[in-house]
Design an enzyme around this catalytic site. Structure first.
Site, short mmCIF file in Angstrom:
data_model
loop_
_atom_site.label_atom_id
_atom_site.label_comp_id
_atom_site.label_asym_id
_atom_site.label_seq_id
_atom_site.Cartn_x
_atom_site.Cartn_y
_atom_site.Cartn_z
N CYS A 5 0.85 -1.20 0.00
CA CYS A 5 0.00 0.00 0.00
C CYS A 5 0.88 1.25 0.00
O CYS A 5 0.55 2.25 -0.66
CB CYS A 5 -0.93 0.00 1.21
SG CYS A 5 -2.38 -1.06 1.00
N ASP A 28 10.29 -6.74 -8.79
CA ASP A 28 10.59 -7.28 -7.46
C ASP A 28 11.98 -6.81 -7.04
O ASP A 28 12.91 -6.78 -7.84
CB ASP A 28 10.53 -8.82 -7.49
CG ASP A 28 10.45 -9.43 -6.11
OD1 ASP A 28 9.39 -9.97 -5.76
OD2 ASP A 28 11.46 -9.34 -5.36
N ASN A 82 1.64 -16.88 -3.95
CA ASN A 82 1.81 -17.55 -2.67
C ASN A 82 0.64 -17.12 -1.78
O ASN A 82 0.43 -15.91 -1.58
CB ASN A 82 3.15 -17.17 -2.04
CG ASN A 82 4.32 -17.64 -2.87
OD1 ASN A 82 4.27 -18.70 -3.49
ND2 ASN A 82 5.37 -16.84 -2.93
N HIS A 95 -0.48 -10.36 -4.42
CA HIS A 95 0.43 -10.05 -5.53
C HIS A 95 0.65 -11.29 -6.38
O HIS A 95 0.78 -12.40 -5.86
CB HIS A 95 1.77 -9.50 -5.03
CG HIS A 95 2.42 -10.31 -3.97
ND1 HIS A 95 2.01 -10.29 -2.65
CD2 HIS A 95 3.45 -11.19 -4.01
CE1 HIS A 95 2.76 -11.10 -1.94
NE2 HIS A 95 3.64 -11.67 -2.75
P1 5GP Z 1 5.72 -13.37 -1.22
O1 5GP Z 1 6.78 -14.20 -0.53
O2 5GP Z 1 4.87 -12.62 -0.23
O3 5GP Z 1 4.93 -14.13 -2.23
O4 5GP Z 1 6.51 -12.32 -2.09
C1 5GP Z 1 6.88 -11.04 -1.63
C2 5GP Z 1 7.83 -10.48 -2.67
O5 5GP Z 1 7.94 -9.09 -2.43
C3 5GP Z 1 9.23 -11.08 -2.61
O6 5GP Z 1 9.57 -11.63 -3.87
C4 5GP Z 1 10.11 -9.89 -2.25
O7 5GP Z 1 11.34 -9.93 -2.92
C5 5GP Z 1 9.26 -8.71 -2.68
N1 5GP Z 1 9.46 -7.48 -1.91
C6 5GP Z 1 9.47 -7.37 -0.56
N2 5GP Z 1 9.61 -6.09 -0.20
C7 5GP Z 1 9.69 -5.36 -1.35
C8 5GP Z 1 9.83 -3.96 -1.62
O8 5GP Z 1 9.92 -3.11 -0.74
N3 5GP Z 1 9.88 -3.59 -2.94
C9 5GP Z 1 9.76 -4.51 -3.94
N4 5GP Z 1 9.81 -4.02 -5.19
N5 5GP Z 1 9.63 -5.82 -3.72
C10 5GP Z 1 9.60 -6.25 -2.44
ZN ZN Z 2 -1.76 -3.27 1.32
#
Ligand code: 5GP
Ligand code: ZN
Length: 117
Positions: A5, A28, A82, A95
């Site tokens: 957000c 990412d 995920n 996402h």
């Molecule tokens: P999840 O594990 O929740 O499916 O994926 C979260 C993703 O968000 C991960 O691939 C991680 O690298 C990415 N991520 C986490 N924090 C940030 C951020 O501040 N900026 C960006 N661009 N990606 C992020």
């Molecule tokens: Zn949010």
């Protein structure tokens, strides 16, 4: 406010690719493939289990457009969502991971991994 957000609001910088009124695509921060894009709804939705069919109706063409814009629509790509604790979700704002830019392995879903769970 959750981290994604804050990205929507511009409070945290991100490398944006494409957006419309409802969705945002950005790179990412820790890419797991040559191209690793995250696609999110601008409205906070916790996880896939809580998304509406109406929102997905908009999300689908948006993801297809992101793939076309980044040139992986023909070469191929993988979508990952995920969902929840066992799914390994770390950011609790829905996402889609869009992975591509090279031949992807399938190492997290082999028989061996399954047996070790
Ligand atoms: P999840 O594990 O929740 O499916 O994926 C979260 C993703 O968000 C991960 O691939 C991680 O690298 C990415 N991520 C986490 N924090 C940030 C951020 O501040 N900026 C960006 N661009 N990606 C992020
Ligand atoms: Zn949010």
């Amino acid at each position: 406010m959750c981290i994604f957000c804050k990205i929507v609001e511009g409070q945290i910088p991100s490398n944006k690719i494409f957006e419309n009124d409802d969705f945002l695509a950005f790179h990412d921060l820790y890419p797991k493939a040559p191209i690793h894009i995250l696609v999110i709804p601008k409205k906070h939705v916790v996880c896939f289990q809580e998304v509406t069919a109406e929102m997905m109706a908009g999300m689908t063409p948006f993801i297809q457009e992101v793939a076309t814009l980044t040139g992986i629509d023909k070469s191929g790509y993988r979508l990952i969502v995920n969902n929840g604790e066992d799914g390994g979700q770390e950011v609790h704002h829905l996402h889609f991971h869009v992975l591509g830019g090279g031949k992807l392995r399938f190492e997290h879903l082999t028989d061996e991994t399954h047996k070790s769970l």
